[in-house]
Design an enzyme around this catalytic site. Structure first.
Site, PDB file in Angstrom:
ATOM      1  N   TYR A  55      46.527  45.025  52.864  1.00 15.45           N
ATOM      2  CA  TYR A  55      46.564  45.561  54.226  1.00 15.45           C
ATOM      3  C   TYR A  55      48.007  45.812  54.627  1.00 15.45           C
ATOM      4  CZ  TYR A  55      42.569  46.598  56.993  1.00 15.45           C
ATOM      5  OH  TYR A  55      41.513  47.246  57.524  1.00 15.45           O
ATOM      6  N   GLU A  57      49.153  47.828  57.823  1.00 13.48           N
ATOM      7  CA  GLU A  57      49.263  48.650  59.033  1.00 13.48           C
ATOM      8  C   GLU A  57      50.728  48.847  59.404  1.00 13.48           C
ATOM      9  OE1 GLU A  57      46.850  46.815  62.032  1.00 13.48           O
ATOM     10  OE2 GLU A  57      45.028  47.751  61.277  1.00 13.48           O
ATOM     11  N   ASP A 201      46.982  74.788  58.012  1.00 11.73           N
ATOM     12  CA  ASP A 201      46.115  73.903  57.232  1.00 11.73           C
ATOM     13  C   ASP A 201      46.020  74.476  55.820  1.00 11.73           C
ATOM     14  OD1 ASP A 201      44.055  72.557  56.011  1.00 11.73           O
ATOM     15  OD2 ASP A 201      42.722  72.590  57.759  1.00 11.73           O
ATOM     16  N   THR A 227      44.726  68.481  52.417  1.00 12.95           N
ATOM     17  CA  THR A 227      44.078  67.466  51.606  1.00 12.95           C
ATOM     18  C   THR A 227      44.941  67.303  50.354  1.00 12.95           C
ATOM     19  OG1 THR A 227      42.779  69.107  50.405  1.00 12.95           O
ATOM     20  CG2 THR A 227      41.750  68.145  52.355  1.00 12.95           C
ATOM     21  N   LYS A 230      42.322  68.963  46.350  1.00 11.05           N
ATOM     22  CA  LYS A 230      41.815  70.288  45.977  1.00 11.05           C
ATOM     23  C   LYS A 230      42.755  70.885  44.921  1.00 11.05           C
ATOM     24  CE  LYS A 230      39.338  70.480  50.334  1.00 11.05           C
ATOM     25  NZ  LYS A 230      39.126  71.117  51.655  1.00 11.05           N
ATOM     26  N   ARG A 236      41.213  61.802  46.559  1.00 12.79           N
ATOM     27  CA  ARG A 236      40.798  62.265  47.890  1.00 12.79           C
ATOM     28  C   ARG A 236      41.718  61.645  48.930  1.00 12.79           C
ATOM     29  NH1 ARG A 236      36.147  64.753  46.986  1.00 12.79           N
ATOM     30  NH2 ARG A 236      36.151  65.487  49.124  1.00 12.79           N
TER      31      ARG A 236
HETATM   32  C1  LIG Z   1      38.659  70.659  52.854  1.00 17.05           C
HETATM   33  C2  LIG Z   1      39.291  71.086  54.123  1.00 17.05           C
HETATM   34  C3  LIG Z   1      39.540  70.195  55.183  1.00 17.05           C
HETATM   35  C4  LIG Z   1      38.954  68.813  55.275  1.00 17.05           C
HETATM   36  O1  LIG Z   1      39.116  67.998  54.275  1.00 17.05           O
HETATM   37  P1  LIG Z   1      38.209  66.680  54.079  1.00 17.05           P
HETATM   38  O2  LIG Z   1      39.037  65.930  53.129  1.00 17.05           O
HETATM   39  O3  LIG Z   1      36.919  67.180  53.535  1.00 17.05           O
HETATM   40  O4  LIG Z   1      38.068  66.032  55.400  1.00 17.05           O
HETATM   41  C5  LIG Z   1      40.257  70.644  56.278  1.00 17.05           C
HETATM   42  N1  LIG Z   1      40.672  71.907  56.353  1.00 17.05           N
HETATM   43  C6  LIG Z   1      40.427  72.806  55.385  1.00 17.05           C
HETATM   44  C7  LIG Z   1      40.923  74.191  55.530  1.00 17.05           C
HETATM   45  C8  LIG Z   1      39.716  72.426  54.250  1.00 17.05           C
HETATM   46  O5  LIG Z   1      39.453  73.333  53.302  1.00 17.05           O
END
Ligand SMILES: *Cc1c(COP(=O)(O)O)cnc(C)c1O
Length: 416
Positions: A55, A57, A201, A227, A230, A236
């Site tokens: 932990y 924080e 994003d 993220t 991807k 993750r």
């Molecule tokens: C995948 C994705 C997210 C969210 O990701 P999670 O890990 O699934 O919460 C946010 N924005 C975009 C554009 C995404 O493709």
């Protein structure tokens, strides 16, 4: 059986069997889900460690718990690598995933009821950019832009007009089904004109941005969310990048604003992935992702598929399959039966319902991680065409499934 399944087996054979089955599935199928990938064995190993026991924080050297000698160094290493890879003034590596990272942006800069402007989900946006069923579309006032009907692309004049009319406090660029380069500089300019915070994003394209294969929003955005699992090929997780001027607001929003203790085992996996992404081989990987997506799109067009925008600039191909006499869901099901894993997806101005839309979405990050190239993309497109012509032909699916297994056996998947 993998080492992980081997270790779990004596304790929990039921779970070990499921894990082994999933390993086979990932090994023996062609995975074309645009948001998925294969993390390396090193990333998976770093993620599955005793760091989950801790932990911590707070932030490095400013914790609410003792015993952080190693955790502080791991998180700082991850932060430093993120800053260096993306050229950012500050990085927060604690968001549990992409959606919580985006929510932290709202908490840092908006009050409930403030206006957020983002791309509509059916046009290729994300739930967290103000879509109605999301907390971001209910606790805030959402304004949504889309794409042009004639081009399938974002119309920046339209975005500017809407922004001037609606005066959002927060403007999002990015999405889940955008096959073309995003003009982050133009979005930044629009945000500046209307006094909005500009959030880019890059969840889908982070790996391409890191490799210089897609223009980076880092120099022009107030905050960049992503993220890590991807195209970036990590575990993750989520990250926020920003200038030092926003560091305090972003850090406070993530903790204590939104989350408790960071997932230190994930932080370690992200650190390894960032290290991998900084190697020359990753640049070649990202270039091949795009080359493969272009080859796949071109081959699909040759087979008579209606590829949205006519092609792709990145890792993603969006296809309207109505012209083939089928729909997204039945085709995705038939492809899955043949060992080709995709997802059904709305296309811009889709006349069908989101749960039964007109399209499928494809991506090349995972197959590229296995070393597949243009020749394999052509083969995949030919299989897809055969299946689209007879989506109910179970014998055809079984035959192709055998051929898929033969192909995948020649391209070992990282981490398996
Ligand atoms: C995948 C994705 C997210 C969210 O990701 P999670 O890990 O699934 O919460 C946010 N924005 C975009 C554009 C995404 O493709």
């Amino acid at each position: 059986m993998s080492h992980a399944a081997d270790t779990v087996h004596p304790v929990d054979p039921e779970l070990a069997a499921l894990l082994t089955a999933e390993e086979s599935l990932q090994r023996d199928t062609i995975r074309l889900i645009a948001s998925e990938n294969y993390a390396s064995a090193a990333v998976i190993a770093a993620t599955g460690t005793v760091l989950t026991n801790k932990y911590s924080e707070g932030y490095p050297t400013r914790r609410y718990y003792e015993g952080q000698q190693n955790i502080d160094r791991i998180e700082q290493l991850c932060i430093d690598r993120a800053k260096s890879l993306f050229g950012a003034g500050h990085a927060n590596v604690q968001p549990y995933s992409g959606s919580p990272a985006n929510l932290a942006i709202y908490f840092a800069f908006l009050k409930p009821g403030d206006t957020v402007m983002g791309m509509a989900l059916p046009a290729g946006g994300h739930l967290t950019h103000g879509w109605g069923v999301s907390i971001t579309g209910t606790y805030f006032r959402p304004v949504q832009y889309g794409v042009r009907k004639d081009t399938g692309r974002i119309d920046l004049d339209e975005v500017r007009d809407l922004a001037k009319k609606e005066r959002p406090k927060l403007l999002f660029a990015g999405g889940t089904a955008i096959p073309r380069t995003i003009d982050f500089a133009a979005f930044a300019e629009i945000a500046r004109e209307v006094g909005a915070v500009f959030a880019a994003d890059i969840a889908h394209i982070a790996g391409l941005v890191a490799a210089g294969v897609h223009p980076s929003p880092v120099p022009v955005a107030d905050v960049v969310s992503t993220t890590t699992h991807k195209t970036l090929r990590g575990p993750r997780g989520g990250m926020l990048l920003c200038r030092e001027t926003h560091q305090k607001a972003i850090d406070k929003a993530v903790f204590p604003g939104l989350q408790g203790g960071p997932h230190n085992h994930t932080t370690a996996g992200i650190a390894v992935a960032l290290h991998e992404a900084a190697q020359p081989a990753f640049k070649a990987y990202a270039q091949q992702i795009v080359a493969n997506a272009r080859a796949l799109a071109a081959a699909l067009v040759e087979h008579g598929f209606d590829v949205i925008t006519g092609g792709t600039d990145n890792h993603l191909v969006l296809v309207d399959v109505t012209g083939k006499g089928t729909a997204g869901k039945p085709l995705a099901r038939a492809l899955d039966a043949a060992g080709i894993v995709t997802n059904y997806n709305t296309v811009p101005f889709d006349p069908r319902k989101p749960f039964d839309p007109s399209g499928i979405r494809l991506g090349t990050p995972a197959v590229t991680s296995r070393g597949m190239r243009e020749a394999e993309m052509k083969q995949i497109a030919a299989w897809m065409d055969a299946i689209a012509q007879a989506p109910a032909d179970a014998a055809l699916q079984a035959r192709i499934r055998g051929e898929v297994k033969e192909l995948t056996s020649r391209f070992p998947a990282p981490g398996l």
